[in-house]
Design an enzyme around this catalytic site. Structure first.
Site, short mmCIF file in Angstrom:
data_model
loop_
_atom_site.label_atom_id
_atom_site.label_comp_id
_atom_site.label_asym_id
_atom_site.label_seq_id
_atom_site.Cartn_x
_atom_site.Cartn_y
_atom_site.Cartn_z
N GLU A 1 -23.57 55.94 -19.56
CA GLU A 1 -24.17 54.61 -19.44
C GLU A 1 -25.66 54.58 -19.81
OE1 GLU A 1 -23.33 53.17 -15.50
OE2 GLU A 1 -21.17 53.13 -15.82
N GLU B 1 -14.48 55.09 -16.28
CA GLU B 1 -14.72 54.60 -14.91
C GLU B 1 -14.10 53.23 -14.79
OE1 GLU B 1 -18.80 54.48 -13.50
OE2 GLU B 1 -19.21 56.46 -14.37
O1 IFM Z 1 -21.67 54.63 -9.08
C1 IFM Z 1 -21.83 54.13 -10.37
C2 IFM Z 1 -21.79 55.25 -11.38
O2 IFM Z 1 -22.73 56.23 -11.13
C3 IFM Z 1 -22.01 54.72 -12.77
N1 IFM Z 1 -21.14 53.61 -13.05
C4 IFM Z 1 -21.03 52.56 -12.09
C5 IFM Z 1 -20.76 53.14 -10.71
C6 IFM Z 1 -20.62 52.01 -9.68
O3 IFM Z 1 -21.80 51.29 -9.60
#
Ligand code: IFM
Length: 447
Positions: A164, A349
């Site tokens: 990210e 994710e």
């Molecule tokens: O916890 C975070 C993660 O570190 C990166 N993506 C989003 C998740 C939820 O906010």
């Protein structure tokens, strides 16, 4: 027909600072998150990652838990400052040994290790040298990538450079709720560019060191206009460029979206053309983190994007205030394929924070909203696959309740509950649900 092919990765994800604890153990150096969370007032209740899920000590039990759930893959990140306390130069063998033990335990349990090199925890020593603002960060990162791949590349099938980059820039340097906490319109574009250069150098270094597959992970949040008024449409276009195209356009098309100069004005620099040859170094796959969508309207006073989000109260909202909207996951997968080409994709994710009690009740944690979230989003992934999108795996965020950065421990994203007073792990009903999806290879999702 089975919708999820053999070899589809069924995983869960975590990151180092959010779960490991023991951030300074065995010769590790501090990271920017250690420093940030130890600065009073910057995280909820001044919470830190000092203990977190104590995974550094409990990793073997956690791997057994993953095995019991039937996971076939586990995505985790390496703490750069554990392995290289000063960020460059000498390797800390005891830090590296932790990841060797973890990888071996995963392989022993039949779980594929998927390694993220950078999930936000820059060594503090590198921050002292300018961090992501220093153009040399690309070479520091390449050296780190080389070291890790040489050590673990024979056992790790899937590597990612950055997790990210948008959040690193937006939260860390533009608006400042995340480490290192800068607030600067002028720094933000420089940081984005250095992240992309580091990604390119990291891909080259990892390949040269023998990585079997290397990619990038971006968080995508499809933007929808609140109305068909020209102002709302333009606000949607700007926020889409800022969040969804800012990294993917350079990586796949060798240029920034035109809207970037429109958003940043005088703060948008002229970048060297040669940098884009590095940035668009081919990658083997793209990881997509998806949580929600954004419905946007024109807001001239909200600078620099001149846009704001319109809350959608007709849908379920998570504890982090995110609208539950699975259709946008299917849509964004198709959008990526159509705009950037047919590259293998992983959902690296996807998940939700909903309220769970601090302690299990009668040995159980029931989380029906999270179960519904996973059911709907896994169906959305399947829909996109039925429409020909090449999705190779899915990772629930997160395996464990953990340290949600500046929001501390109150936002629980885990499919496994963690009692932070005792470190007791309790698989929630969402873990049991996901386990059954894995066991039936998706059949239990229904139509
Ligand atoms: O916890 C975070 C993660 O570190 C990166 N993506 C989003 C998740 C939820 O906010």
């Amino acid at each position: 027909m089975n919708d999820f092919p053999d070899g589809f990765l069924w995983g869960a994800a975590t990151s180092a600072y959010q779960i490991e604890g023991s951030p300074l153990a065995d010769g590790a150096g501090p990271s920017i998150w250690h420093r940030f969370s130890h600065t009073p007032g910057l995280t909820a209740n001044n919470e830190t990652g000092d203990v977190a899920c104590d995974h550094y000590a409990r990793y073997a039990d956690d791997v057994r838990l993953m095995q019991a759930l039937g996971l076939t893959a586990y995505r985790f990140s390496v703490s750069w400052s554990r392995v290289m306390p000063s960020g460059t130069g000498a390797v800390n063998p005891r830090g590296l040994a932790f990841y060797e033990r973890l990888v071996d335990a995963l392989l022993g349990a039949g779980i594929q290790p998927c390694v993220t090199l950078y999930h936000w925890d820059l060594p503090a020593a590198l921050d002292d040298r300018g961090g992501w603002l220093n153009p040399d960060v690309a070479l520091w990162f390449a050296y780190y990538a080389d070291t890790l791949v040489l050590a673990l590349g024979d056992r790790v099938p899937l590597w990612t450079t950055l997790n990210e980059p948008w959040v690193v820039m937006d939260g860390g340097y533009h608006f400042g709720p995340l480490a290192p906490g800068h607030r600067s319109l002028f720094e933000a574009p420089l940081v984005s560019h250095n992240l992309l250069r580091a990604h390119g150098q990291g891909v080259l270094a990892a390949r040269a060191a023998g990585a079997r597959a290397i990619g990038l992970v971006v968080n995508l949040e499809p933007k929808y206009p609140a109305s068909d008024q020209p102002g709302d449409l333009a606000a949607t276009r700007r926020t889409d460029a800022y969040m969804n195209r800012q990294y993917l356009d350079p990586v796949f098309r060798g240029e920034y979206p035109a809207e970037m100069a429109e958003i940043f004005g005088d703060a948008w620099p002229r970048f060297a053309a040669a940098d884009f040859d590095l940035i668009r170094t081919p990658i083997d796959f793209l990881g997509i983190n998806y949580y929600t969508r954004g419905v946007m309207r024109d807001a001239p006073e909200v600078l620099p994007l001149r846009a704001e989000r319109v809350p959608q109260r007709q849908h379920i909202t998570t504890e982090t205030g995110w609208e539950v909207y699975p259709d946008a996951l299917a849509a964004v997968l198709e959008w990526v394929r159509d705009r950037y080409g047919d590259i293998p994709l992983y959902i690296t994710e996807n998940g939700a924070a909903f309220y769970d009690p601090p302690h299990a009740i009668d040995g159980a944690v029931e989380d029906p909203l999270r179960v519904a979230y996973y059911r709907w989003h896994l169906r959305a992934v399947r829909d996109a696959m039925r429409r020909g999108v090449d999705v190779r795996g899915y990772f629930a965020w997160s395996l464990l309740d953990n340290f949600e950065w500046s929001l501390g421990y109150a936002k629980r994203f885990g499919i496994v509950h963690v009692d932070f007073a005792t470190q007791l792990r309790t698989p929630k009903s969402s873990a049991r649900f996901y386990s059954e999806v894995i066991r039936t290879r998706g059949a239990s999702l229904g139509q």
